[in-house]
Design a protein around this motif. Structure first.
Motif, PDB file in Angstrom:
ATOM      1  N   MET A   3       0.831  -1.198   0.000  1.00  0.00           N
ATOM      2  CA  MET A   3       0.000   0.000   0.000  1.00  0.00           C
ATOM      3  C   MET A   3       0.875   1.262   0.000  1.00  0.00           C
ATOM      4  O   MET A   3       0.560   2.262  -0.656  1.00  0.00           O
ATOM      5  CB  MET A   3      -0.927   0.001   1.218  1.00  0.00           C
ATOM      6  CG  MET A   3      -1.935  -1.145   1.221  1.00  0.00           C
ATOM      7  SD  MET A   3      -2.953  -1.210   2.725  1.00  0.00           S
ATOM      8  CE  MET A   3      -4.138   0.111   2.394  1.00  0.00           C
ATOM      9  N   ALA A   4       1.991   1.190   0.727  1.00  0.00           N
ATOM     10  CA  ALA A   4       2.914   2.321   0.752  1.00  0.00           C
ATOM     11  C   ALA A   4       3.512   2.564  -0.625  1.00  0.00           C
ATOM     12  O   ALA A   4       3.633   3.705  -1.078  1.00  0.00           O
ATOM     13  CB  ALA A   4       4.025   2.068   1.771  1.00  0.00           C
ATOM     14  N   VAL A  19       2.570   3.547   5.993  1.00  0.00           N
ATOM     15  CA  VAL A  19       2.123   3.819   4.624  1.00  0.00           C
ATOM     16  C   VAL A  19       2.637   5.183   4.166  1.00  0.00           C
ATOM     17  O   VAL A  19       3.097   5.345   3.029  1.00  0.00           O
ATOM     18  CB  VAL A  19       0.581   3.761   4.527  1.00  0.00           C
ATOM     19  CG1 VAL A  19       0.108   4.231   3.163  1.00  0.00           C
ATOM     20  CG2 VAL A  19       0.100   2.335   4.769  1.00  0.00           C
ATOM     21  N   MET A  20       2.592   6.166   5.074  1.00  0.00           N
ATOM     22  CA  MET A  20       3.075   7.486   4.714  1.00  0.00           C
ATOM     23  C   MET A  20       4.590   7.500   4.521  1.00  0.00           C
ATOM     24  O   MET A  20       5.110   8.237   3.682  1.00  0.00           O
ATOM     25  CB  MET A  20       2.676   8.499   5.792  1.00  0.00           C
ATOM     26  CG  MET A  20       1.213   8.890   5.770  1.00  0.00           C
ATOM     27  SD  MET A  20       0.720   9.680   4.219  1.00  0.00           S
ATOM     28  CE  MET A  20       1.806  11.107   4.207  1.00  0.00           C
ATOM     29  N   SER A  21       5.317   6.684   5.269  1.00  0.00           N
ATOM     30  CA  SER A  21       6.764   6.588   5.060  1.00  0.00           C
ATOM     31  C   SER A  21       7.055   6.117   3.642  1.00  0.00           C
ATOM     32  O   SER A  21       7.907   6.667   2.943  1.00  0.00           O
ATOM     33  CB  SER A  21       7.401   5.624   6.066  1.00  0.00           C
ATOM     34  OG  SER A  21       7.355   6.137   7.370  1.00  0.00           O
ATOM     35  N   GLY A  22       6.332   5.079   3.222  1.00  0.00           N
ATOM     36  CA  GLY A  22       6.505   4.590   1.861  1.00  0.00           C
ATOM     37  C   GLY A  22       6.087   5.616   0.834  1.00  0.00           C
ATOM     38  O   GLY A  22       6.724   5.780  -0.213  1.00  0.00           O
ATOM     39  N   LEU A  23       4.998   6.331   1.132  1.00  0.00           N
ATOM     40  CA  LEU A  23       4.529   7.369   0.226  1.00  0.00           C
ATOM     41  C   LEU A  23       5.614   8.435   0.033  1.00  0.00           C
ATOM     42  O   LEU A  23       5.915   8.849  -1.091  1.00  0.00           O
ATOM     43  CB  LEU A  23       3.253   7.998   0.796  1.00  0.00           C
ATOM     44  CG  LEU A  23       2.536   9.077  -0.030  1.00  0.00           C
ATOM     45  CD1 LEU A  23       1.038   9.074   0.291  1.00  0.00           C
ATOM     46  CD2 LEU A  23       3.098  10.466   0.270  1.00  0.00           C
ATOM     47  N   LEU A  24       6.217   8.856   1.129  1.00  0.00           N
ATOM     48  CA  LEU A  24       7.236   9.901   1.050  1.00  0.00           C
ATOM     49  C   LEU A  24       8.491   9.404   0.341  1.00  0.00           C
ATOM     50  O   LEU A  24       9.104  10.129  -0.446  1.00  0.00           O
ATOM     51  CB  LEU A  24       7.574  10.390   2.456  1.00  0.00           C
ATOM     52  CG  LEU A  24       6.403  11.034   3.195  1.00  0.00           C
ATOM     53  CD1 LEU A  24       6.759  11.261   4.653  1.00  0.00           C
ATOM     54  CD2 LEU A  24       6.002  12.333   2.534  1.00  0.00           C
ATOM     55  N   LEU A  58      -6.221   5.002  -0.038  1.00  0.00           N
ATOM     56  CA  LEU A  58      -5.469   3.924   0.599  1.00  0.00           C
ATOM     57  C   LEU A  58      -5.014   4.264   2.012  1.00  0.00           C
ATOM     58  O   LEU A  58      -4.971   3.378   2.877  1.00  0.00           O
ATOM     59  CB  LEU A  58      -4.257   3.574  -0.268  1.00  0.00           C
ATOM     60  CG  LEU A  58      -4.576   2.888  -1.599  1.00  0.00           C
ATOM     61  CD1 LEU A  58      -3.336   2.829  -2.482  1.00  0.00           C
ATOM     62  CD2 LEU A  58      -5.132   1.490  -1.367  1.00  0.00           C
ATOM     63  N   VAL A  59      -4.669   5.522   2.288  1.00  0.00           N
ATOM     64  CA  VAL A  59      -4.170   5.869   3.626  1.00  0.00           C
ATOM     65  C   VAL A  59      -5.228   5.637   4.703  1.00  0.00           C
ATOM     66  O   VAL A  59      -4.976   4.927   5.688  1.00  0.00           O
ATOM     67  CB  VAL A  59      -3.631   7.312   3.658  1.00  0.00           C
ATOM     68  CG1 VAL A  59      -3.260   7.705   5.087  1.00  0.00           C
ATOM     69  CG2 VAL A  59      -2.402   7.445   2.762  1.00  0.00           C
ATOM     70  N   ALA A  68       8.010  10.254   9.329  1.00  0.00           N
ATOM     71  CA  ALA A  68       6.598   9.914   9.239  1.00  0.00           C
ATOM     72  C   ALA A  68       6.276   8.710  10.111  1.00  0.00           C
ATOM     73  O   ALA A  68       5.288   8.709  10.858  1.00  0.00           O
ATOM     74  CB  ALA A  68       6.226   9.623   7.781  1.00  0.00           C
ATOM     75  N   ASN A  69       7.125   7.688  10.052  1.00  0.00           N
ATOM     76  CA  ASN A  69       6.885   6.492  10.861  1.00  0.00           C
ATOM     77  C   ASN A  69       7.071   6.794  12.349  1.00  0.00           C
ATOM     78  O   ASN A  69       6.276   6.367  13.190  1.00  0.00           O
ATOM     79  CB  ASN A  69       7.850   5.385  10.422  1.00  0.00           C
ATOM     80  CG  ASN A  69       7.417   4.013  10.918  1.00  0.00           C
ATOM     81  OD1 ASN A  69       6.255   3.792  11.234  1.00  0.00           O
ATOM     82  ND2 ASN A  69       8.359   3.105  11.005  1.00  0.00           N
TER      83      ASN A  69
END
Length: 407
Positions: free
Chosen positions: A16-17, A139-144, A119-120, A264-265
Protein backbone atom coordinates in the motif's frame (compact mmCIF):
# COMPACT_ATOMS: atom_id res chain seq x y z
CA UNK A 1 -15.17 -1.92 6.68
CA UNK A 2 -13.07 -4.79 5.36
CA UNK A 3 -13.56 -8.47 5.96
CA UNK A 4 -12.80 -9.32 9.64
CA UNK A 5 -10.77 -12.31 8.48
CA UNK A 6 -8.24 -10.10 6.68
CA UNK A 7 -4.89 -9.66 8.45
CA UNK A 8 -3.10 -6.37 7.80
CA UNK A 9 0.47 -7.65 7.65
CA UNK A 10 3.62 -5.60 7.13
CA UNK A 11 4.04 -6.82 3.51
CA UNK A 12 0.51 -5.64 2.72
CA UNK A 13 1.23 -2.27 4.32
CA UNK A 14 4.42 -2.01 2.28
CA UNK A 15 2.51 -2.71 -0.93
CA UNK A 16 0.00 0.00 0.00
CA UNK A 17 2.91 2.32 0.75
CA UNK A 18 4.43 1.61 -2.65
CA UNK A 19 1.10 2.32 -4.34
CA UNK A 20 0.60 5.61 -2.54
CA UNK A 21 4.18 6.59 -3.30
CA UNK A 22 3.72 5.97 -7.01
CA UNK A 23 0.42 7.86 -7.06
CA UNK A 24 1.53 10.96 -5.24
CA UNK A 25 5.04 10.77 -6.69
CA UNK A 26 3.50 11.09 -10.16
CA UNK A 27 2.69 14.70 -9.27
CA UNK A 28 6.34 15.47 -8.51
CA UNK A 29 8.03 13.97 -11.57
CA UNK A 30 8.17 17.35 -13.30
CA UNK A 31 9.87 19.22 -10.45
CA UNK A 32 13.52 18.32 -11.16
CA UNK A 33 12.82 18.59 -14.91
CA UNK A 34 11.35 22.08 -15.11
CA UNK A 35 14.41 23.68 -16.69
CA UNK A 36 14.69 20.89 -19.28
CA UNK A 37 10.95 20.93 -20.02
CA UNK A 38 11.04 24.69 -20.57
CA UNK A 39 14.01 24.38 -22.95
CA UNK A 40 12.73 21.32 -24.85
CA UNK A 41 9.19 22.59 -25.36
CA UNK A 42 10.31 26.13 -26.09
CA UNK A 43 8.43 27.74 -23.23
CA UNK A 44 9.25 30.00 -20.27
CA UNK A 45 10.34 29.02 -16.79
CA UNK A 46 7.09 30.41 -15.40
CA UNK A 47 5.01 28.30 -17.81
CA UNK A 48 6.97 25.18 -16.88
CA UNK A 49 6.68 25.98 -13.17
CA UNK A 50 2.92 26.47 -13.63
CA UNK A 51 2.63 22.71 -14.18
CA UNK A 52 3.58 22.27 -10.50
CA UNK A 53 0.60 24.39 -9.50
CA UNK A 54 -1.67 22.52 -11.95
CA UNK A 55 -0.69 19.20 -10.39
CA UNK A 56 -1.54 20.48 -6.93
CA UNK A 57 -4.87 22.07 -7.94
CA UNK A 58 -5.95 18.94 -9.84
CA UNK A 59 -5.04 16.79 -6.86
CA UNK A 60 -7.09 19.07 -4.60
CA UNK A 61 -10.11 18.72 -6.91
CA UNK A 62 -9.75 14.94 -6.80
CA UNK A 63 -9.58 15.05 -3.03
CA UNK A 64 -12.78 17.05 -2.86
CA UNK A 65 -14.87 15.19 -5.45
CA UNK A 66 -13.40 11.66 -5.60
CA UNK A 67 -12.00 10.71 -2.18
CA UNK A 68 -15.44 10.92 -0.45
CA UNK A 69 -16.44 7.97 -2.63
CA UNK A 70 -14.30 5.88 -0.28
CA UNK A 71 -17.16 5.92 2.25
CA UNK A 72 -19.68 4.95 -0.44
CA UNK A 73 -17.88 2.31 -2.52
CA UNK A 74 -15.57 -0.66 -2.21
CA UNK A 75 -12.22 0.99 -1.42
CA UNK A 76 -10.20 -1.64 -3.27
CA UNK A 77 -12.19 -1.17 -6.48
CA UNK A 78 -12.08 2.61 -6.16
CA UNK A 79 -8.33 2.82 -5.50
CA UNK A 80 -7.39 0.49 -8.35
CA UNK A 81 -9.69 2.27 -10.82
CA UNK A 82 -8.26 5.66 -9.93
CA UNK A 83 -4.71 4.36 -10.37
CA UNK A 84 -5.46 3.14 -13.89
CA UNK A 85 -6.89 6.55 -14.82
CA UNK A 86 -3.84 8.29 -13.32
CA UNK A 87 -1.65 6.07 -15.50
CA UNK A 88 -3.61 7.24 -18.55
CA UNK A 89 -2.71 10.84 -17.67
CA UNK A 90 0.95 9.89 -17.50
CA UNK A 91 0.72 8.36 -20.98
CA UNK A 92 -0.59 11.70 -22.28
CA UNK A 93 2.29 13.52 -20.58
CA UNK A 94 4.82 11.04 -21.93
CA UNK A 95 3.85 11.80 -25.53
CA UNK A 96 3.15 15.54 -25.13
CA UNK A 97 4.32 17.63 -28.12
CA UNK A 98 3.88 20.98 -26.36
CA UNK A 99 3.37 22.56 -22.96
CA UNK A 100 -0.42 22.62 -23.36
CA UNK A 101 -0.73 18.86 -23.81
CA UNK A 102 1.78 18.25 -21.02
CA UNK A 103 -0.24 20.46 -18.70
CA UNK A 104 -3.43 18.53 -19.61
CA UNK A 105 -1.75 15.18 -18.93
CA UNK A 106 -0.43 16.41 -15.59
CA UNK A 107 -3.92 17.64 -14.69
CA UNK A 108 -5.45 14.21 -15.41
CA UNK A 109 -2.78 12.42 -13.41
CA UNK A 110 -3.19 14.84 -10.52
CA UNK A 111 -6.97 14.40 -10.46
CA UNK A 112 -6.92 10.60 -10.29
CA UNK A 113 -3.75 10.03 -8.29
CA UNK A 114 -5.87 10.69 -5.19
CA UNK A 115 -6.05 6.91 -5.05
CA UNK A 116 -3.30 7.44 -2.50
CA UNK A 117 -5.74 9.21 -0.20
CA UNK A 118 -8.20 6.35 -0.48
CA UNK A 119 -5.47 3.92 0.60
CA UNK A 120 -4.17 5.87 3.63
CA UNK A 121 -7.46 5.88 5.59
CA UNK A 122 -8.11 2.34 4.31
CA UNK A 123 -4.91 1.28 6.11
CA UNK A 124 -6.13 3.00 9.28
CA UNK A 125 -9.46 1.17 9.00
CA UNK A 126 -7.81 -2.22 8.46
CA UNK A 127 -5.47 -1.81 11.43
CA UNK A 128 -6.33 -2.46 15.07
CA UNK A 129 -7.23 0.84 16.80
CA UNK A 130 -4.13 0.84 18.99
CA UNK A 131 -1.93 0.38 15.90
CA UNK A 132 -3.66 2.85 13.62
CA UNK A 133 -0.95 5.50 14.00
CA UNK A 134 1.75 2.98 13.14
CA UNK A 135 -0.17 1.78 10.07
CA UNK A 136 -0.70 5.31 8.79
CA UNK A 137 2.91 6.21 9.56
CA UNK A 138 4.26 3.18 7.71
CA UNK A 139 2.12 3.82 4.62
CA UNK A 140 3.07 7.49 4.71
CA UNK A 141 6.76 6.59 5.06
CA UNK A 142 6.51 4.59 1.86
CA UNK A 143 4.53 7.37 0.23
CA UNK A 144 7.24 9.90 1.05
CA UNK A 145 9.99 7.58 -0.12
CA UNK A 146 8.04 7.27 -3.35
CA UNK A 147 7.89 11.03 -3.77
CA UNK A 148 11.61 11.39 -3.12
CA UNK A 149 12.45 8.47 -5.39
CA UNK A 150 10.21 9.91 -8.09
CA UNK A 151 12.26 13.11 -8.16
CA UNK A 152 15.57 11.27 -8.18
CA UNK A 153 14.56 8.62 -10.71
CA UNK A 154 12.99 11.30 -12.90
CA UNK A 155 16.27 13.19 -13.00
CA UNK A 156 18.33 10.09 -13.83
CA UNK A 157 15.91 8.78 -16.48
CA UNK A 158 15.73 12.21 -18.11
CA UNK A 159 19.50 12.25 -18.47
CA UNK A 160 19.42 8.81 -20.11
CA UNK A 161 16.34 8.90 -22.34
CA UNK A 162 14.82 12.37 -22.15
CA UNK A 163 12.11 13.69 -19.86
CA UNK A 164 9.24 11.95 -21.71
CA UNK A 165 10.49 8.48 -20.73
CA UNK A 166 9.90 9.44 -17.10
CA UNK A 167 6.14 9.61 -17.61
CA UNK A 168 5.97 6.49 -19.78
CA UNK A 169 7.80 4.43 -17.17
CA UNK A 170 5.59 5.89 -14.44
CA UNK A 171 2.45 4.76 -16.26
CA UNK A 172 3.70 1.18 -16.49
CA UNK A 173 4.65 1.11 -12.81
CA UNK A 174 1.21 2.37 -11.75
CA UNK A 175 -0.58 -0.33 -13.75
CA UNK A 176 1.61 -3.13 -12.37
CA UNK A 177 1.09 -2.07 -8.75
CA UNK A 178 -2.65 -1.55 -9.31
CA UNK A 179 -2.95 -5.17 -10.40
CA UNK A 180 -1.00 -6.30 -7.32
CA UNK A 181 -3.33 -4.30 -5.05
CA UNK A 182 -6.39 -5.85 -6.69
CA UNK A 183 -5.06 -9.31 -5.93
CA UNK A 184 -3.99 -8.49 -2.34
CA UNK A 185 -6.43 -6.14 -0.63
CA UNK A 186 -9.84 -7.21 0.67
CA UNK A 187 -13.10 -5.73 -0.49
CA UNK A 188 -14.70 -3.23 1.85
CA UNK A 189 -18.28 -2.38 2.72
CA UNK A 190 -19.57 1.20 2.45
CA UNK A 191 -19.86 3.11 5.72
CA UNK A 192 -22.61 5.40 4.41
CA UNK A 193 -25.74 4.72 2.37
CA UNK A 194 -26.17 8.36 1.35
CA UNK A 195 -26.04 9.31 -2.31
CA UNK A 196 -23.13 11.16 -3.90
CA UNK A 197 -24.70 14.62 -3.55
CA UNK A 198 -25.62 13.99 0.08
CA UNK A 199 -22.13 12.68 0.77
CA UNK A 200 -20.59 15.83 -0.66
CA UNK A 201 -22.97 17.98 1.39
CA UNK A 202 -21.91 16.08 4.51
CA UNK A 203 -18.39 17.45 4.07
CA UNK A 204 -19.56 20.90 5.17
CA UNK A 205 -21.34 19.30 8.14
CA UNK A 206 -18.10 17.65 9.20
CA UNK A 207 -16.27 20.98 8.93
CA UNK A 208 -18.89 22.72 11.08
CA UNK A 209 -19.03 19.93 13.64
CA UNK A 210 -15.35 19.31 14.28
CA UNK A 211 -13.31 22.29 15.42
CA UNK A 212 -10.06 20.39 15.22
CA UNK A 213 -10.72 19.34 11.66
CA UNK A 214 -10.74 23.04 10.82
CA UNK A 215 -7.62 23.93 12.78
CA UNK A 216 -5.60 20.88 11.73
CA UNK A 217 -6.55 21.26 8.06
CA UNK A 218 -5.43 24.89 8.02
CA UNK A 219 -2.28 24.00 9.94
CA UNK A 220 -1.50 21.35 7.34
CA UNK A 221 -2.22 23.75 4.46
CA UNK A 222 0.18 26.38 5.75
CA UNK A 223 2.99 23.93 6.47
CA UNK A 224 2.60 22.24 3.10
CA UNK A 225 2.44 25.64 1.42
CA UNK A 226 5.81 26.42 3.00
CA UNK A 227 7.52 23.36 1.53
CA UNK A 228 5.71 23.87 -1.80
CA UNK A 229 7.53 27.20 -2.12
CA UNK A 230 10.77 25.22 -1.95
CA UNK A 231 9.68 22.55 -4.42
CA UNK A 232 8.55 25.07 -7.04
CA UNK A 233 11.79 27.07 -6.99
CA UNK A 234 14.71 24.84 -5.95
CA UNK A 235 15.20 23.52 -9.50
CA UNK A 236 15.91 27.02 -10.80
CA UNK A 237 18.33 27.72 -7.95
CA UNK A 238 20.26 24.48 -8.48
CA UNK A 239 20.25 24.76 -12.28
CA UNK A 240 21.66 28.29 -12.18
CA UNK A 241 24.76 29.86 -10.70
CA UNK A 242 26.69 28.93 -8.63
CA UNK A 243 25.60 25.29 -8.96
CA UNK A 244 24.80 24.59 -12.61
CA UNK A 245 23.32 21.16 -11.82
CA UNK A 246 21.76 18.93 -14.47
CA UNK A 247 18.49 16.99 -14.13
CA UNK A 248 20.12 13.92 -12.56
CA UNK A 249 22.01 15.97 -9.98
CA UNK A 250 18.91 17.94 -9.03
CA UNK A 251 16.95 14.71 -8.69
CA UNK A 252 19.62 13.17 -6.47
CA UNK A 253 19.53 16.19 -4.17
CA UNK A 254 15.96 15.14 -3.39
CA UNK A 255 17.25 11.96 -1.75
CA UNK A 256 18.39 14.12 1.16
CA UNK A 257 14.74 14.22 2.17
CA UNK A 258 14.67 10.50 2.99
CA UNK A 259 14.89 11.56 6.63
CA UNK A 260 11.41 13.02 6.23
CA UNK A 261 10.06 9.60 5.36
CA UNK A 262 11.63 8.16 8.51
CA UNK A 263 10.01 10.95 10.52
CA UNK A 264 6.60 9.91 9.24
CA UNK A 265 6.89 6.49 10.86
CA UNK A 266 8.35 7.91 14.08
CA UNK A 267 5.63 10.56 14.25
CA UNK A 268 2.94 7.90 13.88
CA UNK A 269 4.40 5.91 16.76
CA UNK A 270 4.66 9.06 18.91
CA UNK A 271 1.01 9.83 18.19
CA UNK A 272 0.00 6.33 19.32
CA UNK A 273 1.75 7.10 22.61
CA UNK A 274 -0.20 10.34 23.09
CA UNK A 275 2.53 12.84 22.14
CA UNK A 276 0.65 14.48 19.28
CA UNK A 277 0.91 18.13 20.37
CA UNK A 278 4.56 17.82 21.40
CA UNK A 279 5.46 16.31 18.03
CA UNK A 280 3.56 19.06 16.22
CA UNK A 281 5.23 21.83 18.22
CA UNK A 282 8.75 20.50 17.68
CA UNK A 283 8.08 19.99 13.98
CA UNK A 284 6.87 23.57 13.55
CA UNK A 285 9.91 24.97 15.34
CA UNK A 286 12.15 23.01 12.97
CA UNK A 287 10.11 24.23 9.98
CA UNK A 288 10.64 27.89 10.84
CA UNK A 289 14.36 27.40 11.53
CA UNK A 290 14.92 25.39 8.33
CA UNK A 291 14.37 28.46 6.16
CA UNK A 292 17.43 30.17 7.65
CA UNK A 293 19.54 27.24 6.41
CA UNK A 294 17.84 27.33 3.02
CA UNK A 295 18.53 31.05 2.68
CA UNK A 296 22.22 30.34 3.31
CA UNK A 297 21.91 27.64 0.65
CA UNK A 298 21.98 30.30 -2.05
CA UNK A 299 25.78 29.97 -1.97
CA UNK A 300 26.37 26.80 0.07
CA UNK A 301 25.21 23.35 -0.94
CA UNK A 302 25.83 22.05 2.58
CA UNK A 303 23.43 24.59 4.09
CA UNK A 304 20.90 23.91 1.34
CA UNK A 305 20.95 20.18 2.11
CA UNK A 306 20.61 20.82 5.85
CA UNK A 307 17.62 23.07 5.20
CA UNK A 308 16.09 20.62 2.75
CA UNK A 309 16.28 17.74 5.23
CA UNK A 310 14.94 19.91 8.05
CA UNK A 311 11.96 21.28 6.14
CA UNK A 312 10.96 17.81 4.96
CA UNK A 313 11.28 16.35 8.46
CA UNK A 314 9.17 19.15 9.86
CA UNK A 315 6.34 19.07 7.33
CA UNK A 316 5.96 15.31 7.55
CA UNK A 317 5.94 15.41 11.34
CA UNK A 318 3.09 17.93 11.21
CA UNK A 319 1.22 15.98 8.55
CA UNK A 320 1.25 12.61 10.33
CA UNK A 321 0.13 14.09 13.63
CA UNK A 322 -2.61 15.96 11.79
CA UNK A 323 -3.87 12.73 10.26
CA UNK A 324 -3.79 10.94 13.59
CA UNK A 325 -5.97 13.68 15.09
CA UNK A 326 -8.54 13.98 12.30
CA UNK A 327 -9.00 10.26 11.64
CA UNK A 328 -10.02 9.80 15.27
CA UNK A 329 -12.74 12.46 15.10
CA UNK A 330 -15.34 10.25 13.39
CA UNK A 331 -14.06 6.81 12.30
CA UNK A 332 -17.13 5.99 10.16
CA UNK A 333 -16.42 9.09 8.07
CA UNK A 334 -12.67 8.65 7.64
CA UNK A 335 -12.73 8.99 3.83
CA UNK A 336 -14.80 12.18 3.98
CA UNK A 337 -12.71 13.64 6.78
CA UNK A 338 -9.59 12.80 4.80
CA UNK A 339 -11.19 14.48 1.78
CA UNK A 340 -11.73 17.70 3.74
CA UNK A 341 -8.31 17.64 5.33
CA UNK A 342 -6.37 16.78 2.19
CA UNK A 343 -8.33 19.19 -0.02
CA UNK A 344 -7.41 22.07 2.26
CA UNK A 345 -3.88 20.66 2.53
CA UNK A 346 -3.30 20.67 -1.22
CA UNK A 347 -4.97 24.03 -1.73
CA UNK A 348 -2.26 25.20 0.64
CA UNK A 349 0.33 23.42 -1.49
CA UNK A 350 -1.00 24.93 -4.72
CA UNK A 351 -1.02 28.39 -3.14
CA UNK A 352 2.52 27.89 -1.91
CA UNK A 353 3.66 26.79 -5.39
CA UNK A 354 2.07 29.84 -6.99
CA UNK A 355 3.50 32.14 -4.31
CA UNK A 356 6.93 30.58 -4.72
CA UNK A 357 6.87 31.07 -8.50
CA UNK A 358 5.83 34.69 -8.06
CA UNK A 359 8.49 35.28 -5.41
CA UNK A 360 11.19 33.72 -7.61
CA UNK A 361 10.13 35.79 -10.61
CA UNK A 362 10.21 39.06 -8.68
CA UNK A 363 12.97 38.62 -6.08
CA UNK A 364 14.77 35.35 -6.81
CA UNK A 365 15.84 32.96 -4.07
CA UNK A 366 15.64 35.54 -1.30
CA UNK A 367 12.01 36.19 -2.20
CA UNK A 368 11.26 32.45 -2.16
CA UNK A 369 12.82 32.09 1.31
CA UNK A 370 10.80 35.05 2.61
CA UNK A 371 7.59 33.47 1.33
CA UNK A 372 8.50 30.08 2.79
CA UNK A 373 9.27 31.33 6.28
CA UNK A 374 6.15 33.52 6.31
CA UNK A 375 3.98 30.46 5.72
CA UNK A 376 5.91 28.51 8.37
CA UNK A 377 5.27 31.24 10.95
CA UNK A 378 1.58 31.31 9.96
CA UNK A 379 1.45 27.53 10.55
CA UNK A 380 2.90 28.01 14.03
CA UNK A 381 0.21 30.59 14.72
CA UNK A 382 -2.49 28.15 13.61
CA UNK A 383 -1.08 25.55 16.01
CA UNK A 384 -1.82 27.87 18.93
CA UNK A 385 -5.45 27.95 17.75
CA UNK A 386 -5.48 24.15 17.64
CA UNK A 387 -4.27 24.03 21.23
CA UNK A 388 -7.21 26.24 22.20
CA UNK A 389 -9.57 24.06 20.17
CA UNK A 390 -8.31 20.96 21.98
CA UNK A 391 -9.01 22.58 25.33
CA UNK A 392 -12.49 23.66 24.20
CA UNK A 393 -13.26 20.13 23.04
CA UNK A 394 -12.29 18.82 26.46
CA UNK A 395 -14.53 21.42 28.11
CA UNK A 396 -17.44 20.44 25.85
CA UNK A 397 -17.40 16.81 26.94
CA UNK A 398 -20.65 15.62 28.47
CA UNK A 399 -20.32 15.46 32.27
CA UNK A 400 -22.42 12.29 32.36
CA UNK A 401 -21.14 10.27 29.41
CA UNK A 402 -17.69 11.74 28.80
CA UNK A 403 -18.49 11.86 25.10
CA UNK A 404 -17.45 14.94 23.20
CA UNK A 405 -20.39 16.97 21.96
CA UNK A 406 -18.26 18.82 19.46
CA UNK A 407 -14.77 17.92 18.40
Amino acid sequence: MASPRFALTTPVLLLMALATGLCVGANYLNQPLLDTIATTLGTSHSAAAFTVTVAQVSYALGLLFLVPLGDMLDKRRLAVGLMILAAAGQVVSGFAPNIGVLTAGIAVTGLFSVAAQVLVPFAAALAAPERSGRAVGLVMSGLLLGILSARSIAGVLAEVGGWTIVYRAGAVALIVVAVALWRTLPSSRPTTSAGYAATLRSLSTLVRTHRRLRTRALLGAMSFGSIAVLFSTMTFLLAGEPYGFGDAQIGLVGLAGVAGALAANLSGRAADRGHTQLTTGVSLAVLVASWAALAAGAHSLAWFLIGFVAVDLAVQGVHITNQNVVYALEPAARARINSVYMTVYFIGGASGSALGTLAWTTRGWSGACTAGVALAVAAAGMWTLDLRAERRVAADRSPTTGVSVRS
